[in-house]
Design an enzyme around this catalytic site. Sequence first.
Site, PDB file in Angstrom:
ATOM      1  N   ARG A   1      32.410  18.729  42.469  1.00 13.74           N
ATOM      2  CA  ARG A   1      31.152  18.625  43.204  1.00 13.74           C
ATOM      3  C   ARG A   1      31.348  17.809  44.486  1.00 13.74           C
ATOM      4  NH1 ARG A   1      26.180  16.594  39.797  1.00 13.74           N
ATOM      5  NH2 ARG A   1      27.211  14.598  40.132  1.00 13.74           N
TER       6      ARG A   1
ATOM      7  N   LYS B   1      25.566  16.052  46.768  1.00  9.30           N
ATOM      8  CA  LYS B   1      25.261  14.646  46.472  1.00  9.30           C
ATOM      9  C   LYS B   1      25.519  13.788  47.704  1.00  9.30           C
ATOM     10  CE  LYS B   1      25.372  11.685  42.438  1.00  9.30           C
ATOM     11  NZ  LYS B   1      23.915  11.613  42.273  1.00  9.30           N
TER      12      LYS B   1
ATOM     13  N   GLU C   1      13.306  19.080  40.893  1.00  9.48           N
ATOM     14  CA  GLU C   1      13.959  18.051  40.083  1.00  9.48           C
ATOM     15  C   GLU C   1      13.351  16.704  40.426  1.00  9.48           C
ATOM     16  OE1 GLU C   1      18.020  16.973  40.893  1.00  9.48           O
ATOM     17  OE2 GLU C   1      17.941  17.766  42.907  1.00  9.48           O
TER      18      GLU C   1
HETATM   19  N1  PLP Z   1      19.739  15.224  40.404  1.00 11.46           N
HETATM   20  C1  PLP Z   1      19.834  14.164  41.213  1.00 11.46           C
HETATM   21  C2  PLP Z   1      18.993  14.152  42.431  1.00 11.46           C
HETATM   22  C3  PLP Z   1      20.719  13.116  40.906  1.00 11.46           C
HETATM   23  O1  PLP Z   1      20.814  12.054  41.696  1.00 11.46           O
HETATM   24  C4  PLP Z   1      21.489  13.194  39.733  1.00 11.46           C
HETATM   25  C5  PLP Z   1      22.442  12.136  39.405  1.00 11.46           C
HETATM   26  O2  PLP Z   1      23.614  12.281  39.537  1.00 11.46           O
HETATM   27  C6  PLP Z   1      21.345  14.301  38.908  1.00 11.46           C
HETATM   28  C7  PLP Z   1      20.472  15.289  39.269  1.00 11.46           C
HETATM   29  C8  PLP Z   1      22.137  14.425  37.658  1.00 11.46           C
HETATM   30  O3  PLP Z   1      23.441  14.854  37.887  1.00 11.46           O
HETATM   31  P1  PLP Z   1      24.607  14.480  36.914  1.00 11.46           P
HETATM   32  O4  PLP Z   1      24.211  14.946  35.566  1.00 11.46           O
HETATM   33  O5  PLP Z   1      25.785  15.221  37.441  1.00 11.46           O
HETATM   34  O6  PLP Z   1      24.782  13.012  36.974  1.00 11.46           O
HETATM   35  C1  COI Z   2      23.714   9.434  38.574  1.00 12.43           C
HETATM   36  O1  COI Z   2      23.077   9.758  37.588  1.00 12.43           O
HETATM   37  O2  COI Z   2      24.936   9.282  38.554  1.00 12.43           O
HETATM   38  C2  COI Z   2      23.061   9.222  39.856  1.00 12.43           C
HETATM   39  O3  COI Z   2      23.736   9.237  40.841  1.00 12.43           O
HETATM   40  C3  COI Z   2      21.631   8.994  39.901  1.00 12.43           C
HETATM   41  C4  COI Z   2      21.277   7.822  40.739  1.00 12.43           C
HETATM   42  C5  COI Z   2      19.833   7.916  41.013  1.00 12.43           C
HETATM   43  C6  COI Z   2      21.644   6.531  40.099  1.00 12.43           C
END
Ligand code: PLP
Ligand code: COI
Length: 340
Positions: free
Chosen positions: A81, A183, A219
Site C-alpha cells: 500500500r 494513506k 468510511e
Molecule cells: N481508513 C482510514 C482512513 C485509516 O486511517 C485506516 C487506518 O489505517 C483504515 C481505514 C484502516 O486500515 P488498516 O486496516 O490497513 O489499518
Molecule cells: C491505523 O489504524 O494504523 C491508522 O493509521 C489510523 C490512524 C487514525 C491512527
Amino acid sequence: MAKDLDWGNIGFEYRKTDKRYVSNYKDGKWDDGVLTTDNKVIISEDAGVLHYAQECFEGLKAYTTKEGHIVIFRPDLNAERMYNTAKRLEMPSFPKDRFVEAVKQVVEANIDWVPPYGSGATLYIRPVMFATGEVIGVKPADEYQFRIFATPVGPYYKGGAKPIAIKISDFDRAAPRGTGHIKAGLNYAMSLHANVTAHAEGFAENLYLDPATRTKVEEAGGANIIFVDKDGNLVIPKSDSILPSVTRRSIAYVAQHYLHLKVTEREVLFSEVPHFAEAGLCGTAAVISPIGLINDHGKEITFSNGMEKAGPVISKLYQTLTDIQMGNIEAPEGWIYRIK
Ligand code: PLP
Ligand code: COI
C-alpha cells in the site's frame, strides 16, 4: 528487559522507544538504511513536505502470542500500500522487500517494548515517508526520508470493546478522483477540524458520505466501516475514495473462511443503514470497534446491540481476528511473520 508499563492504561499515544529505522533518498536512490536512537528530524525550511504536503505513512502492529513469540501481522500488505501511495504522490516508492525487512528490524530492536500477551496493548509500527528536498515551485522534491518507529499502544477508540457513538460529518475527507484511497497525511489534515468538532460534541468519530452525492457510506476518519445485515451476513462498502484497509480485507476473509458468512462488497446507500443489525469500525488502530449509534444531524440510528456491548457477529469477528493475530488459532498462510 521488558518494559514495566501499566499496559492496560497506556492509551493510543506516542512513546519514544529505543530504535527507529531511517533511510534517505538522494541522487535517485535509497541508501542502505540504519537503525538509530535519534527520534529527531532536521530538515530545510524549504523541504517539500512543509509546503506541498508530500508525505505518506502506514500503520501495522506486532503482538506477543500466548507462547511468548513476537509476531507481525501482514506487513507485506502495508509495504504494497505504501508503494502505491508513494507512486500517487510522485514520491520514490520504497522497495517492498526492504520495507518488510526494516519493519522486522525495528520490532527486533524494540522487543522490550512489545506489550505482553493478554495485556490489551500492542506494539504499533509507524512507517512514514516525506519530502526533505527543497522545492519552491509546485513540483515533487528530489530528496526524501523513509523512517519507521514503533510505540506501544492501547485501544484507539476510548472504551475499548464498548460500542461507540459516531456522527455523520458535514465535511468530506476525500474528493472524487482524489487521494482518499491512499494513506497520505493530507487526507488526515482534511479531517482534523471535523475530528475536533465531533469530539467536542461527544462523538468518537466521523462517518463520511461519498463526496460526489452524499448518498453513500464511505468510511470513518481513521477506519473503514463494516455492517452486518439482518441475516447475519457481512456487508462492506465499496468505493474508490476509501482506504483499502488491511484489517477490513482480513475480516472479509475471516468472515467467509472461518465463520462461513456471506460477504458482499458493494456500494452501500446511507438510507440502508437503519436496516442493518450491527456495525463496526475496523483498522489497525481501531481493530474492530462496535458502533452503538450513528447521529445523522440529530436523528439517531441505533443497532440491536445497544451501547453496552458488541453484537454477536461483530463479537465473533473480533474474537476470531484477534485470535489469529495473537496466534491462538491458525492463521491463513503468510499472514503472520514471526520475529522471535
Ligand atoms: N481508513 C482510514 C482512513 C485509516 O486511517 C485506516 C487506518 O489505517 C483504515 C481505514 C484502516 O486500515 P488498516 O486496516 O490497513 O489499518
Ligand atoms: C491505523 O489504524 O494504523 C491508522 O493509521 C489510523 C490512524 C487514525 C491512527
